[in-house]
Design a protein around this motif. Structure first.
Motif, short mmCIF file in Angstrom:
data_model
loop_
_atom_site.label_atom_id
_atom_site.label_comp_id
_atom_site.label_asym_id
_atom_site.label_seq_id
_atom_site.Cartn_x
_atom_site.Cartn_y
_atom_site.Cartn_z
N HIS A 1 0.79 -1.26 0.05
CA HIS A 1 0.02 0.14 -0.24
C HIS A 1 0.73 1.34 -0.11
N ASP B 1 2.70 1.67 -3.44
CA ASP B 1 1.59 2.11 -4.64
C ASP B 1 1.32 3.50 -4.34
N ARG B 2 1.41 4.07 -3.16
CA ARG B 2 0.94 5.39 -2.94
C ARG B 2 2.03 6.30 -3.19
N LYS B 3 3.38 5.81 -3.11
CA LYS B 3 4.51 6.67 -3.70
C LYS B 3 4.57 6.76 -5.00
#
Length: 152
Positions: free
Chosen positions: A140, A143-145
């Protein structure tokens, strides 16, 4: 009465500036209360808390080589315990990484049992559950980065 660091005395506010207040102390001495030492809350304007001629209790926090006396009003007040949002005592604050380490990873996960009393299958199940949870957290965050969703 000789002023020493740590003593609490009564004084009278003689002047107010934007960075603090000057207080007349016993024996004709004077000291300064910095704006950060006026109240336990944020002080934007010192005039909201103090007025000239006001009697205040102050604690001597330091005396420098030049004889200047630094005072604190908030340290002269009795200490109020901090409360958490639920109304109970919060205790000393810990850094975030230490707060997370002892807590279970998810709401569905239970606190770990005594490892000596657990069977091998229970230990393996707990390890796999914890491992999956940690991997999901890492995925998670990654993916955010990247700003995109991971393709399978």
């Amino acid at each position: 009465m000789d002023l020493a660091v740590g003593t609490i005395v009564e004084g009278k506010v003689t002047g107010i500036t934007k960075f603090g207040a000057f207080v007349a102390l016993p024996e004709g001495k004077s000291g300064m209360v910095h704006i950060s030492e006026v109240a336990a809350t944020f002080v934007n304007d010192i005039k909201d808390f103090l007025q000239e001629g006001q009697q205040v209790k102050v604690k001597v926090i330091s005396i420098d080589q030049a004889g200047r006396i630094n005072l604190s009003i908030k340290k002269a007040q009795p200490h109020e315990p901090r409360h958490d949002r639920a109304g109970g005592h919060a205790g000393p604050r810990q850094p975030r990484f230490q707060q997370r380490t002892g807590a279970p990873r998810s709401r569905t996960q239970q606190a770990p049992k005594d490892p000596a009393a657990m069977s091998f299958e229970d230990k393996l199940k707990a390890f796999m559950s914890d491992s999956e949870s940690r991997q999901a957290d890492v995925r998670h965050a990654t993916d955010r980065k990247n700003g995109s969703r991971r393709r399978r």
